[in-house]
Design a protein around this motif. Structure first.
Motif, PDB file in Angstrom:
ATOM      1  N   GLY A  97       0.832  -1.189   0.000  1.00 46.07           N
ATOM      2  CA  GLY A  97       0.000   0.000   0.000  1.00 46.07           C
ATOM      3  C   GLY A  97       0.870   1.242   0.000  1.00 46.07           C
ATOM      4  O   GLY A  97       2.095   1.163  -0.140  1.00 46.07           O
ATOM      5  N   PHE A  98       0.216   2.381   0.187  1.00 39.11           N
ATOM      6  CA  PHE A  98       0.927   3.661   0.153  1.00 39.11           C
ATOM      7  C   PHE A  98       0.363   4.592   1.221  1.00 39.11           C
ATOM      8  O   PHE A  98      -0.752   4.391   1.718  1.00 39.11           O
ATOM      9  N   ARG A  99       1.176   5.592   1.558  1.00 37.90           N
ATOM     10  CA  ARG A  99       0.730   6.584   2.537  1.00 37.90           C
ATOM     11  C   ARG A  99       1.051   7.980   2.026  1.00 37.90           C
ATOM     12  O   ARG A  99       2.094   8.215   1.404  1.00 37.90           O
ATOM     13  N   TYR A 100       0.143   8.880   2.295  1.00 41.33           N
ATOM     14  CA  TYR A 100       0.332  10.313   2.080  1.00 41.33           C
ATOM     15  C   TYR A 100      -0.231  10.968   3.326  1.00 41.33           C
ATOM     16  O   TYR A 100      -1.442  10.940   3.558  1.00 41.33           O
ATOM     17  N   LEU A 101       0.661  11.507   4.174  1.00 40.33           N
ATOM     18  CA  LEU A 101       0.225  12.046   5.456  1.00 40.33           C
ATOM     19  C   LEU A 101      -0.719  13.232   5.277  1.00 40.33           C
ATOM     20  O   LEU A 101      -0.423  14.180   4.549  1.00 40.33           O
ATOM     21  N   LEU A 102      -1.842  13.180   5.981  1.00 43.66           N
ATOM     22  CA  LEU A 102      -2.806  14.275   5.970  1.00 43.66           C
ATOM     23  C   LEU A 102      -2.728  15.117   7.237  1.00 43.66           C
ATOM     24  O   LEU A 102      -3.309  16.204   7.300  1.00 43.66           O
ATOM     25  N   GLN A 103      -2.009  14.640   8.248  1.00 40.89           N
ATOM     26  CA  GLN A 103      -1.996  15.300   9.548  1.00 40.89           C
ATOM     27  C   GLN A 103      -1.391  16.700   9.508  1.00 40.89           C
ATOM     28  O   GLN A 103      -1.708  17.538  10.353  1.00 40.89           O
ATOM     29  N   ASP A 104      -0.529  16.976   8.529  1.00 39.17           N
ATOM     30  CA  ASP A 104       0.113  18.286   8.450  1.00 39.17           C
ATOM     31  C   ASP A 104      -0.299  19.065   7.207  1.00 39.17           C
ATOM     32  O   ASP A 104       0.331  20.064   6.864  1.00 39.17           O
ATOM     33  N   LYS A 105      -1.363  18.609   6.556  1.00 35.28           N
ATOM     34  CA  LYS A 105      -1.825  19.277   5.339  1.00 35.28           C
ATOM     35  C   LYS A 105      -3.011  20.183   5.652  1.00 35.28           C
ATOM     36  O   LYS A 105      -3.697  20.016   6.665  1.00 35.28           O
ATOM     37  N   PRO A 106      -3.293  21.162   4.781  1.00 34.16           N
ATOM     38  CA  PRO A 106      -4.434  22.062   5.018  1.00 34.16           C
ATOM     39  C   PRO A 106      -5.745  21.292   5.091  1.00 34.16           C
ATOM     40  O   PRO A 106      -5.895  20.219   4.499  1.00 34.16           O
ATOM     41  N   ASN A 107      -6.693  21.842   5.813  1.00 39.26           N
ATOM     42  CA  ASN A 107      -8.021  21.233   5.881  1.00 39.26           C
ATOM     43  C   ASN A 107      -8.569  21.023   4.473  1.00 39.26           C
ATOM     44  O   ASN A 107      -8.426  21.882   3.599  1.00 39.26           O
TER      45      ASN A 107
ATOM     46  N   ASP B 277      -2.739   3.922   3.907  1.00 35.60           N
ATOM     47  CA  ASP B 277      -2.536   4.196   5.324  1.00 35.60           C
ATOM     48  C   ASP B 277      -2.925   5.637   5.614  1.00 35.60           C
ATOM     49  O   ASP B 277      -2.415   6.571   4.974  1.00 35.60           O
ATOM     50  N   VAL B 278      -3.816   5.818   6.590  1.00 35.41           N
ATOM     51  CA  VAL B 278      -4.371   7.133   6.905  1.00 35.41           C
ATOM     52  C   VAL B 278      -3.678   7.712   8.133  1.00 35.41           C
ATOM     53  O   VAL B 278      -3.772   7.161   9.229  1.00 35.41           O
ATOM     54  N   GLY B 279      -2.970   8.825   7.948  1.00 30.76           N
ATOM     55  CA  GLY B 279      -2.309   9.509   9.050  1.00 30.76           C
ATOM     56  C   GLY B 279      -2.965  10.846   9.329  1.00 30.76           C
ATOM     57  O   GLY B 279      -2.686  11.841   8.635  1.00 30.76           O
ATOM     58  N   VAL B 280      -3.871  10.882  10.317  1.00 30.88           N
ATOM     59  CA  VAL B 280      -4.521  12.127  10.728  1.00 30.88           C
ATOM     60  C   VAL B 280      -4.236  12.360  12.207  1.00 30.88           C
ATOM     61  O   VAL B 280      -3.766  11.477  12.915  1.00 30.88           O
ATOM     62  N   ASP B 281      -4.542  13.556  12.687  1.00 31.41           N
ATOM     63  CA  ASP B 281      -4.116  13.954  14.035  1.00 31.41           C
ATOM     64  C   ASP B 281      -5.191  14.802  14.709  1.00 31.41           C
ATOM     65  O   ASP B 281      -5.243  16.020  14.547  1.00 31.41           O
ATOM     66  N   GLN B 282      -6.058  14.145  15.480  1.00 33.79           N
ATOM     67  CA  GLN B 282      -7.080  14.897  16.198  1.00 33.79           C
ATOM     68  C   GLN B 282      -6.469  15.746  17.306  1.00 33.79           C
ATOM     69  O   GLN B 282      -6.947  16.847  17.593  1.00 33.79           O
ATOM     70  N   HIS B 283      -5.424  15.238  17.955  1.00 37.93           N
ATOM     71  CA  HIS B 283      -4.829  15.911  19.108  1.00 37.93           C
ATOM     72  C   HIS B 283      -4.424  17.346  18.773  1.00 37.93           C
ATOM     73  O   HIS B 283      -4.735  18.278  19.524  1.00 37.93           O
ATOM     74  N   ARG B 284      -3.755  17.531  17.646  1.00 37.19           N
ATOM     75  CA  ARG B 284      -3.222  18.856  17.297  1.00 37.19           C
ATOM     76  C   ARG B 284      -4.072  19.614  16.291  1.00 37.19           C
ATOM     77  O   ARG B 284      -3.982  20.825  16.193  1.00 37.19           O
TER      78      ARG B 284
ATOM     79  N   GLY C  79     -15.059  -5.284  -4.868  1.00 34.48           N
ATOM     80  CA  GLY C  79     -13.714  -5.830  -5.014  1.00 34.48           C
ATOM     81  C   GLY C  79     -12.651  -4.810  -5.369  1.00 34.48           C
ATOM     82  O   GLY C  79     -11.459  -5.110  -5.289  1.00 34.48           O
ATOM     83  N   GLU C  80     -13.069  -3.595  -5.762  1.00 35.51           N
ATOM     84  CA  GLU C  80     -12.110  -2.561  -6.137  1.00 35.51           C
ATOM     85  C   GLU C  80     -12.061  -1.403  -5.141  1.00 35.51           C
ATOM     86  O   GLU C  80     -11.368  -0.412  -5.370  1.00 35.51           O
ATOM     87  N   LYS C  81     -12.804  -1.547  -4.042  1.00 33.94           N
ATOM     88  CA  LYS C  81     -12.766  -0.497  -3.022  1.00 33.94           C
ATOM     89  C   LYS C  81     -11.439  -0.532  -2.284  1.00 33.94           C
ATOM     90  O   LYS C  81     -11.009  -1.587  -1.812  1.00 33.94           O
ATOM     91  N   VAL C  82     -10.783   0.614  -2.177  1.00 34.84           N
ATOM     92  CA  VAL C  82      -9.510   0.684  -1.472  1.00 34.84           C
ATOM     93  C   VAL C  82      -9.738   0.431   0.014  1.00 34.84           C
ATOM     94  O   VAL C  82     -10.711   0.915   0.602  1.00 34.84           O
ATOM     95  N   ALA C  83      -8.868  -0.376   0.612  1.00 35.61           N
ATOM     96  CA  ALA C  83      -8.917  -0.599   2.062  1.00 35.61           C
ATOM     97  C   ALA C  83      -8.135   0.510   2.756  1.00 35.61           C
ATOM     98  O   ALA C  83      -7.097   0.961   2.258  1.00 35.61           O
ATOM     99  N   PHE C  84      -8.633   0.964   3.900  1.00 33.53           N
ATOM    100  CA  PHE C  84      -7.994   2.023   4.666  1.00 33.53           C
ATOM    101  C   PHE C  84      -7.455   1.456   5.977  1.00 33.53           C
ATOM    102  O   PHE C  84      -8.177   0.752   6.689  1.00 33.53           O
ATOM    103  N   VAL C  85      -6.197   1.782   6.282  1.00 33.01           N
ATOM    104  CA  VAL C  85      -5.597   1.387   7.551  1.00 33.01           C
ATOM    105  C   VAL C  85      -5.329   2.655   8.346  1.00 33.01           C
ATOM    106  O   VAL C  85      -4.468   3.469   7.976  1.00 33.01           O
TER     107      VAL C  85
END
Length: 349
Positions: free
Chosen positions: A147-157, A180-187, A210-216
């Motif tokens: 899979g792949f990750r693109y961090l969203l925790q430091d990106k604009p809303n 892979d989902v990287g978000v940050d409720q704390h900050r 069968g083609e829906k992306v799985a989210f971790v």
């Protein structure tokens, strides 16, 4: 107890000292601003010693290597991310450069790779990147890319809600990769959770099952673990989001990353004290996702910051306590420690 079950650490980071300058977060005074290798990971998990020759925990089957936030100039410069994939290749093939801290024998521990990808650029540019990444990785390492990750925790809303981003996620799903989902409720607040819910809904809208992306989901979505009351609006918002996110059967949660969200005075406390302090969050995750969609992850070496070299073992004890308190059956414990990771990332071992 976990000692009876194989363990897959679903979330670790590795990087050689020769490439520190390519890490977006790395400054000279950062506590993690030096090489983190498989040799050190073996020592961190070892039950017999702490030197570079240590063997890992006897039940540790291996790990999933998650991208380490290389510089990319708003996704326009792929030099750093592709350099990381070249490092992943050396690890997966057991052919390290001198001094990188891994060996041919360590290749078997690398069960999965989750590199960075410019999902925000949409399917056309993302497809171009995937072609270059596959060439850089070579067949052995590419077979371990799950899979792949693109961090969203430091990106604009709203970054994960653009049409380009959603179509990029759909491309990953068609190709059989997870995100892979990287978000940050704390900050960043509850908006990160609300946008994660919408992102998943839109990425699955109109897509065949069968083609829906799985989210971790990484690190419990980084809740604020300094909260002392379960009536706090931040806790209520997080708990609501966990149950909402769990309604989608193609979402998984990593039981990981909690040490980074703790108050400093709690980080040095024994495992039992930390477990007691964060039990409300742990209980919600197990109740919402269940052991069949919850997976063990350490977030090593990030977990060591402010905690110390025994952080992996301390977190291992805490997750053991989760299994015991929840009264999980041997089969459910096996899922949490390794089965869920194998299912989500399509790992055969």
């Amino acid at each position: 107890m976990s000692s009876h079950h194989p363990i897959i650490d679903s979330h670790i980071h590795l990087y050689p000292s020769s490439e520190l300058s390519t890490l977006a977060w790395c400054t000279p005074d950062h506590p993690l601003a030096n090489q983190r290798s498989v040799a050190e990971f073996r020592a961190a998990t070892s039950t017999t010693g702490s030197d570079s020759e240590s063997t890992p925990h006897p039940q540790l089957s291996g790990f999933i290597f998650i991208e380490t936030d290389r510089k990319n100039d708003g996704s326009q410069d792929w030099t750093g991310p592709l350099q990381e994939i070249a490092f992943m290749r050396r690890l997966a093939t057991g052919e390290p450069n001198p001094g990188e801290g891994h060996s041919a024998e360590d290749a078997k521990l690398c069960l999965g790779l989750v590199p960075w990808a410019p999902v925000n650029l949409g399917p056309e540019k993302l497809g171009e990147y995937l072609e270059r990444a596959e060439k850089q990785a070579g067949p052995v390492a590419w077979s371990k890319v799950k899979g792949f990750r693109y961090l969203l925790q430091d990106k604009p809303n709203g970054a994960g809600l653009s049409d380009q981003f959603i179509e990029g996620l759909k491309l990953l799903g068609r190709k059989g990769y997870v995100f892979d989902v990287g978000v940050d409720q704390h900050r960043r607040g509850r908006i990160q959770l609300e946008e994660a819910v919408e992102m998943i809904d839109r990425a699955h809208d109109g897509v065949e099952e069968g083609e829906k992306v799985a989210f971790v989901l990484n690190h419990l979505c980084k809740p604020d673990l300094t909260i002392v009351s379960q009536t706090d609006p931040a806790f209520i918002a997080w708990r609501t989001a966990m149950f909402t996110l769990s309604k989608c059967r193609r979402t998984y949660m990593k039981l990981s990353g909690c040490f980074s969200e703790l108050p400093d005075q709690l980080k040095q406390r024994p495992a039992q004290d930390i477990f007691s302090a964060i039990l409300p969050w742990l209980a919600v995750v197990v109740a919402a996702f269940g052991p069949s969609r919850t997976m063990f992850g350490s977030d090593w070496p990030v977990c060591t910051a402010g905690v110390g070299d025994d952080a992996w073992k301390k977190w291992h004890k805490i997750v053991d306590m989760v299994c015991d308190l929840a009264g999980l059956s041997p089969e459910d414990q096996a899922m949490l420690w390794s089965g869920t990771a194998k299912e989500a990332y399509k790992i055969e071992c």
